[in-house]
Enzyme design. Sequence first.
Site, PDB file in Angstrom:
ATOM      1  N   ARG A  48       0.810  -1.220   0.000  1.00 25.70           N
ATOM      2  CA  ARG A  48       0.000   0.000   0.000  1.00 25.70           C
ATOM      3  C   ARG A  48       0.840   1.265   0.000  1.00 25.70           C
ATOM      4  O   ARG A  48       0.336   2.344  -0.315  1.00 25.70           O
ATOM      5  CB  ARG A  48      -0.948   0.022   1.190  1.00 25.70           C
ATOM      6  CG  ARG A  48      -0.277   0.169   2.544  1.00 25.70           C
ATOM      7  CD  ARG A  48      -1.277   0.276   3.669  1.00 25.70           C
ATOM      8  NE  ARG A  48      -2.079  -0.933   3.798  1.00 25.70           N
ATOM      9  CZ  ARG A  48      -2.916  -1.156   4.818  1.00 25.70           C
ATOM     10  NH1 ARG A  48      -3.058  -0.231   5.760  1.00 25.70           N
ATOM     11  NH2 ARG A  48      -3.592  -2.274   4.887  1.00 25.70           N
ATOM     12  N   THR A 106      -0.165  -0.329  11.621  1.00 24.25           N
ATOM     13  CA  THR A 106       0.039  -1.400  12.590  1.00 24.25           C
ATOM     14  C   THR A 106      -0.607  -1.014  13.912  1.00 24.25           C
ATOM     15  O   THR A 106      -0.278   0.014  14.501  1.00 24.25           O
ATOM     16  CB  THR A 106       1.537  -1.668  12.792  1.00 24.25           C
ATOM     17  OG1 THR A 106       2.122  -1.949  11.515  1.00 24.25           O
ATOM     18  CG2 THR A 106       1.749  -2.852  13.706  1.00 24.25           C
TER      19      THR A 106
END
Length: 255
Positions: A52, A104
């Site tokens: 991404r 994350t």
Amino acid sequence: MAPPLRLGVNVDHVATLRAARGTPYPDPVRAALLAAEAGADNITAHLREDRRHIVDTDIARLMAEIPVPLNMEMAATEEMLAIAANHRPHAVCLVPERREERTTEGGLDVTSQPGVLRDVIARLSAAGTRVSLFIEPDPAQVREAMTLGASAVELHTGAYCDARQSEGDGARAAAELDRIHAAAAEAGQHGVACHAGHGLTEETVGAVAAVAEIVELNIGHALIGEAVFSGLETAIERMRAAMHGGRAHAVEAAT
């Protein structure tokens, strides 16, 4: 005395800007070179399964062009292991990864997949790459990381930073900082290098930098965001000043 404190600059979100328009710019490798000139001790880049932001050619160019070590963040998969084995970065940080997450969102639960992690760590270490595990600030996770052969742990500081940014949540922030201290102390006791990162800003970095056992901070989003207004070199200089201010307190407390 507290050891020196290194700064790793994460360039993922330069690549995020590039991906937003599908153009060849801005170039994360150029950002990495500027960061190195401004005093970054290493560059961090996360090659995600869905590509991404950082892509394979970025990793190849970073390995070839930057004058400081590359810390490659990646999931513990065969695909990523093959890429890391091919490029042999100075360091790999194993992180959890989910397609639907924005970034994350927490640390690895190393107690739930010890066999997989032990194998990946062994294979990367055999290739000469230092391996860290991105974990929650929990002494039990630190102890498990040690048994798996990791040379370092990176403590997830996101919960502390979120608490600091929430008005009236001082008690939760203090509790999260206590968790960071406890996990870092456990790492120090067992001789495991202790790093930290996620969500750190100029306002939150000082207290984490003051944790004497922590030897490296990896910071990206705040630096790239501030670079929009003041330039990347200035953003790094200001972050380093905030880090060193916090570290000075640790040195004073130890003397």
